[in-house]
Design a protein around this motif. Structure first.
Motif, PDB file in Angstrom:
ATOM      1  N   LEU A  99      35.030  52.885  38.898  1.00  0.00           N
ATOM      2  CA  LEU A  99      36.293  52.191  39.133  1.00  0.00           C
ATOM      3  C   LEU A  99      37.093  52.895  40.227  1.00  0.00           C
ATOM      4  O   LEU A  99      37.963  52.319  40.857  1.00  0.00           O
TER       5      LEU A  99
ATOM      6  N   PRO B  52      31.570  50.023  39.987  1.00  0.00           N
ATOM      7  CA  PRO B  52      31.410  49.840  38.548  1.00  0.00           C
ATOM      8  C   PRO B  52      30.217  48.966  38.207  1.00  0.00           C
ATOM      9  O   PRO B  52      29.759  48.164  39.021  1.00  0.00           O
ATOM     10  N   GLY B  53      29.678  49.139  37.010  1.00  0.00           N
ATOM     11  CA  GLY B  53      28.563  48.312  36.581  1.00  0.00           C
ATOM     12  C   GLY B  53      28.384  48.423  35.079  1.00  0.00           C
ATOM     13  O   GLY B  53      28.830  49.396  34.468  1.00  0.00           O
ATOM     14  N   PRO B  54      27.725  47.430  34.482  1.00  0.00           N
ATOM     15  CA  PRO B  54      27.604  47.381  33.025  1.00  0.00           C
ATOM     16  C   PRO B  54      26.711  48.470  32.432  1.00  0.00           C
ATOM     17  O   PRO B  54      26.757  48.694  31.235  1.00  0.00           O
TER      18      PRO B  54
ATOM     19  N   ARG C 194      27.219  51.427  32.886  1.00  0.00           N
ATOM     20  CA  ARG C 194      28.182  52.475  32.531  1.00  0.00           C
ATOM     21  C   ARG C 194      29.386  51.798  31.889  1.00  0.00           C
ATOM     22  O   ARG C 194      30.397  51.553  32.536  1.00  0.00           O
TER      23      ARG C 194
ATOM     24  N   VAL D 183      32.676  51.010  29.703  1.00  0.00           N
ATOM     25  CA  VAL D 183      33.891  51.787  29.495  1.00  0.00           C
ATOM     26  C   VAL D 183      34.627  51.278  28.255  1.00  0.00           C
ATOM     27  O   VAL D 183      34.793  50.072  28.072  1.00  0.00           O
TER      28      VAL D 183
ATOM     29  N   PHE E  28      38.256  51.457  27.082  1.00  0.00           N
ATOM     30  CA  PHE E  28      39.543  51.838  27.654  1.00  0.00           C
ATOM     31  C   PHE E  28      40.500  52.298  26.560  1.00  0.00           C
ATOM     32  O   PHE E  28      40.405  51.872  25.408  1.00  0.00           O
TER      33      PHE E  28
ATOM     34  N   SER F  59      41.968  46.959  26.180  1.00  0.00           N
ATOM     35  CA  SER F  59      41.708  45.961  27.228  1.00  0.00           C
ATOM     36  C   SER F  59      40.912  44.756  26.741  1.00  0.00           C
ATOM     37  O   SER F  59      40.043  44.251  27.440  1.00  0.00           O
TER      38      SER F  59
ATOM     39  N   ALA G 191      31.085  39.432  27.307  1.00  0.00           N
ATOM     40  CA  ALA G 191      30.389  40.544  27.949  1.00  0.00           C
ATOM     41  C   ALA G 191      28.875  40.357  27.871  1.00  0.00           C
ATOM     42  O   ALA G 191      28.171  40.519  28.868  1.00  0.00           O
TER      43      ALA G 191
ATOM     44  N   LYS H  72      27.517  37.652  30.148  1.00  0.00           N
ATOM     45  CA  LYS H  72      27.502  38.012  31.566  1.00  0.00           C
ATOM     46  C   LYS H  72      26.349  38.973  31.886  1.00  0.00           C
ATOM     47  O   LYS H  72      25.665  38.825  32.895  1.00  0.00           O
ATOM     48  N   VAL H  73      26.156  39.951  31.001  1.00  0.00           N
ATOM     49  CA  VAL H  73      25.192  41.004  31.312  1.00  0.00           C
ATOM     50  C   VAL H  73      23.765  40.581  30.969  1.00  0.00           C
ATOM     51  O   VAL H  73      22.805  41.016  31.588  1.00  0.00           O
TER      52      VAL H  73
ATOM     53  N   ILE I 114      26.534  45.557  25.590  1.00  0.00           N
ATOM     54  CA  ILE I 114      25.879  45.270  26.867  1.00  0.00           C
ATOM     55  C   ILE I 114      24.817  46.329  27.185  1.00  0.00           C
ATOM     56  O   ILE I 114      24.362  46.448  28.313  1.00  0.00           O
TER      57      ILE I 114
END
Lengths: 271, 263
Positions: free
Chosen positions: B59, B77-79, B81, B83, B85, B89, B103, B106-107, B156
């Motif tokens: 990020l 950034p990428g899935p 890794r 996060v 928060f 979030s 999530a 998408k992944v 993910i």
């Protein structure tokens, strides 16, 4: 019934009585100014001072005598059609432009001065120019509404986009959302309440504009009708027109508010 | 086993300040993290620990140095890794289920709708939120929200789970509860986890190694502490465990004697 409810009914009634009294006073001072009772008869029918039975504007709203003489229902429908045409156009153009302005600093820098300059321009200033361009009553009225009601939609949509928290964008970044996915999954849901606030303001403006626009363009419509009644010396009908315009504007706002609440996630699921 | 799973190589982060010399937040950070290792990064506020995590997540970009995950340079950034928060979030207009579903969808776009539902439900169950899966984030407690955040991150299938003071905003009982959840999940699904924290007990309880950061500016790794405690760990029994006490004291002495900060 609790006291709060009683107040909500009694207090407006009191103000209503004060307004009627005030109205009587004006009709005493200004000669020829319609009294409340004359106006009531003109609206709902009755027997006038000459002893003739007359039909009221509101009790017989659907009549069609000829192309230029139709009941108030048809006038309102004509106005609403124009309002919605202009309003829908303003939404279709305003939301994408607002998204663009909200998402791109450069777009904001480029467009903001013009938004601020055009926003305060009166619809009456646009009207002659648009009439000259289109030479057509409907197109002129619709485009006038479009050009005056688009600004709150653009401004509020952009505001909504800018209110998207960086946290949500970080989620989008980690999941590697495409720009379109960012808009659909994150930016739009956050912006919806703002967009609807803009649309509500915009619809209010559109309804304000239509009366003025139709007075100048003529033909058919509630604005034209009010001006026509002025020319016919039917002053009580002007007052009826004002009340009708006010009520319709009020209902439009309520409907818009309900739709806005429906799409506003912050108003859902609150225990 | 390839020991070099995630490596930070000479990381430095500078911030430009108009009319001044660059502010060097973090410098000279070198760290090797093994697969399935849990490490904590602890330090006083302003030591750049969140900055460090943001660079690993992509990020934020480092000014100098390289971050390699399985020998591949980390860029953006990428899935892989994921996060968690600090403020969870979660998207407030989506239910618990939908937040995780978004999530996963998408992944893992190739999942069938049945597989998708199965996967989302598996992770809802993993954090014991079956009863709340249709609730909106606004309707559940802070601890539950953070559990959804963890489930979303794990769903993910990340290579590394990055947690930025994940329990910092929670009261101590809820925090303990979430630590238990995390340890239980880690027992069944092994993950490589990096936790940013300012809580000494949390660091010792959860980690295999505790990375202690010196104070900023120009913060760097001061000491690395190995926590040689068997898993599963029991927080009550640990209180009298000599190794636990040794680790606590080592961190305490680092934070309050060697690198004390008064503010």
């Amino acid at each position: 019934m609790n006291s709060e409810t009683v107040k909500k009914i009694v207090l407006p009634l009191l103000v209503f009585m004060i307004i009627i009294q005030f109205w009587y006073e004006i009709s005493n001072i200004v000669s020829g100014f319609p009294t409340p009772s004359e106006t009531y008869k003109a609206a709902f029918g009755g027997i006038n001072e000459d002893g003739e039975t007359i039909k009221g504007v509101l009790s017989d709203p659907f009549y069609v005598n000829n192309q230029d003489d139709k009941g108030i229902f048809w006038q309102i429908i004509a106005s609403l059609k124009r309002v919605f045409a202009g309003f829908v156009l303003a939404i279709l153009v305003g939301i994408p432009v607002g998204l663009f302005v909200g998402m791109s600093k450069n777009a904001q820098y480029a467009l903001n001065p013009f938004i601020q300059i055009f926003k305060p321009v009166s619809p009456l200033a646009w009207l002659p120019l648009l009439l000259f361009i289109f030479q057509d009553i409907n197109m002129t009225a619709i485009s006038t509404i479009f050009i005056t009601s688009i600004w709150p939609i653009i401004i509020n949509t952009a505001l909504g986009v800018r209110s998207v928290s960086q946290d949500y964008m970080n989620v989008a970044k980690v999941l590697q959302f495409s720009p379109l996915e960012k808009i659909v999954q994150i930016i739009l849901p956050v912006s919806v309440p703002y967009i609807f606030t803009g649309m509500r303001l915009s619809l209010g403006i559109a309804w304000l504009v239509i009366v003025a626009a139709e007075m100048l363009t003529g033909g058919i419509g509630i604005g034209f009708w009010i001006w026509d009644e002025y020319n016919n010396l039917n002053y009580h009908n002007i007052i009826i027109g004002i009340i009708v315009v006010g009520l319709i504007g009020f209902f439009l706002d309520i409907i818009m508010g309900k739709i806005a609440d429906y799409f506003d996630y912050t108003k859902k699921g609150r225990a | 086993m390839n020991e070099k799973f995630l490596s930070l190589d000479n990381i430095e982060k500078r911030f430009k300040i108009q009319g001044h010399e660059d502010y060097i937040a973090v410098t000279n950070v070198n760290l090797e993290i093994k697969k399935n290792e849990i490490i904590s990064i602890i330090g006083h506020s302003g030591c750049g620990k969140s900055t460090l995590l943001n660079m690993i997540s992509g990020l934020d970009a480092q000014s100098e140095g390289h971050i390699l995950l399985e020998n591949k340079e980390v860029k953006g950034p990428g899935p892989e890794r994921a996060v968690v928060f600090q403020n969870h979030s979660l998207l407030p207009w989506l239910s618990v289920y939908q937040n995780i579903e978004m999530a996963v969808k998408k992944v893992m776009p190739s999942l069938s709708s049945a597989e998708l539902r199965e996967r989302v439900e598996k992770f809802v169950s993993m954090v014991n939120l079956d009863h709340a899966k249709d609730k909106l984030p606004g309707e559940i407690s802070g601890g539950m929200k953070q559990r959804v955040g963890i489930a979303r991150a794990l769903s993910i299938k990340p290579k590394v789970l990055l947690m930025d003071e994940p329990f910092g905003a929670l009261d101590s009982l809820t925090r303990a509860n979430l630590q238990e959840h995390l340890m239980r999940i880690q027992q069944s699904v092994k993950n490589t986890v990096i936790i940013i924290t300012h809580d000494i007990d949390e660091a010792v309880l959860l980690s295999d190694r505790v990375i202690m950061m010196t104070n900023g500016p120009e913060a760097t790794i001061g000491e690395i502490l190995e926590v040689n405690l068997e898993r599963p760990r029991n927080r009550v029994e640990l209180q009298s465990d000599p190794e636990y006490i040794r680790c606590r004291e080592a961190i305490l002495s680092f934070l309050y004697e060697k690198f004390a900060k008064d503010d």
